[in-house]
Design a protein around this motif. Structure first.
Motif, short mmCIF file in Angstrom:
data_model
loop_
_atom_site.label_atom_id
_atom_site.label_comp_id
_atom_site.label_asym_id
_atom_site.label_seq_id
_atom_site.Cartn_x
_atom_site.Cartn_y
_atom_site.Cartn_z
N ASP A 39 0.83 -1.20 0.00
CA ASP A 39 0.00 0.00 0.00
C ASP A 39 0.87 1.25 0.00
O ASP A 39 1.88 1.31 0.67
CB ASP A 39 -0.91 0.00 1.23
CG ASP A 39 -1.96 1.10 1.16
OD1 ASP A 39 -2.26 1.56 0.04
OD2 ASP A 39 -2.48 1.48 2.22
N GLY A 40 0.47 2.22 -0.78
CA GLY A 40 1.21 3.47 -0.85
C GLY A 40 1.78 3.77 -2.23
O GLY A 40 2.23 4.87 -2.48
N VAL A 41 1.76 2.80 -3.15
CA VAL A 41 2.25 3.02 -4.51
C VAL A 41 1.06 3.43 -5.36
O VAL A 41 0.12 2.67 -5.55
CB VAL A 41 2.93 1.76 -5.09
CG1 VAL A 41 3.42 2.02 -6.50
CG2 VAL A 41 4.08 1.31 -4.20
N ALA A 42 1.09 4.65 -5.86
CA ALA A 42 -0.03 5.21 -6.61
C ALA A 42 -0.29 4.44 -7.91
O ALA A 42 0.63 3.85 -8.49
CB ALA A 42 0.23 6.68 -6.93
N THR A 71 -7.38 4.25 -4.88
CA THR A 71 -6.26 5.18 -4.72
C THR A 71 -4.91 4.60 -5.13
O THR A 71 -4.17 5.23 -5.87
CB THR A 71 -6.18 5.68 -3.27
OG1 THR A 71 -7.45 6.22 -2.93
CG2 THR A 71 -5.15 6.76 -3.11
N ASN A 72 -4.55 3.42 -4.64
CA ASN A 72 -3.21 2.86 -4.85
C ASN A 72 -3.27 1.51 -5.55
O ASN A 72 -4.29 0.85 -5.57
CB ASN A 72 -2.49 2.71 -3.51
CG ASN A 72 -2.26 4.04 -2.84
OD1 ASN A 72 -1.89 5.01 -3.48
ND2 ASN A 72 -2.48 4.09 -1.54
N GLN A 73 -2.12 1.08 -6.06
CA GLN A 73 -2.01 -0.24 -6.68
C GLN A 73 -2.14 -1.32 -5.61
O GLN A 73 -1.76 -1.12 -4.47
CB GLN A 73 -0.64 -0.40 -7.36
CG GLN A 73 -0.42 0.52 -8.53
CD GLN A 73 0.92 0.26 -9.19
OE1 GLN A 73 1.27 -0.89 -9.46
NE2 GLN A 73 1.66 1.31 -9.46
N GLU A 102 -6.97 -2.38 -7.19
CA GLU A 102 -6.43 -1.21 -6.49
C GLU A 102 -6.92 -1.25 -5.07
O GLU A 102 -7.87 -1.93 -4.74
CB GLU A 102 -6.88 0.06 -7.21
CG GLU A 102 -6.43 0.11 -8.64
CD GLU A 102 -7.16 1.14 -9.48
OE1 GLU A 102 -8.22 1.62 -9.06
OE2 GLU A 102 -6.67 1.47 -10.56
#
Length: 104
Positions: A39-42, A71-73, A102
């Motif tokens: 989590d955290g990679v756009a 939101t993120n990948q 996502e």
């Protein structure tokens, strides 16, 4: 004259019949190497090697629990050329070839 007309009619029928044959069906399914992305990679961003955990090789994406939102990948597919022999991304500059899920 009749023989020429019959020959011409035979050619027209042969050309017409060949124009309506069904094309051969080709299945071009690309096999991807699927990774669970931290989590955290756009979405649409390069994936750092440390943030990608190998899941499987498949033409269809796996379903992972905990992937919801936009939101993120979460689950992304990479081509074999983007992955090393240890099923890790080659470097920190790999863009997913396919993104299936996502997460928030």
């Amino acid at each position: 004259m009749k023989t020429k007309l019959i020959g011409l009619l035979a050619i027209i029928i042969a050309v017409s019949a060949s124009a309506f044959t069904a094309p051969k069906k080709v299945n071009n399914f690309t096999s991807y190497k699927w990774f669970l992305i931290t989590d955290g990679v756009a979405v649409g961003a390069q994936v750092p090697q440390a943030d990608a955990t190998y899941i499987q090789d498949s033409t269809t994406p796996p379903t992972e629990s905990g992937c919801s939102g936009t939101t993120n990948q979460c689950v992304s597919g990479f081509l074999a050329s983007q992955v090393n022999g240890s099923n890790q991304l080659k470097d920190n500059h790999q863009m997913p070839a396919q993104q299936s899920q996502e997460q928030n």
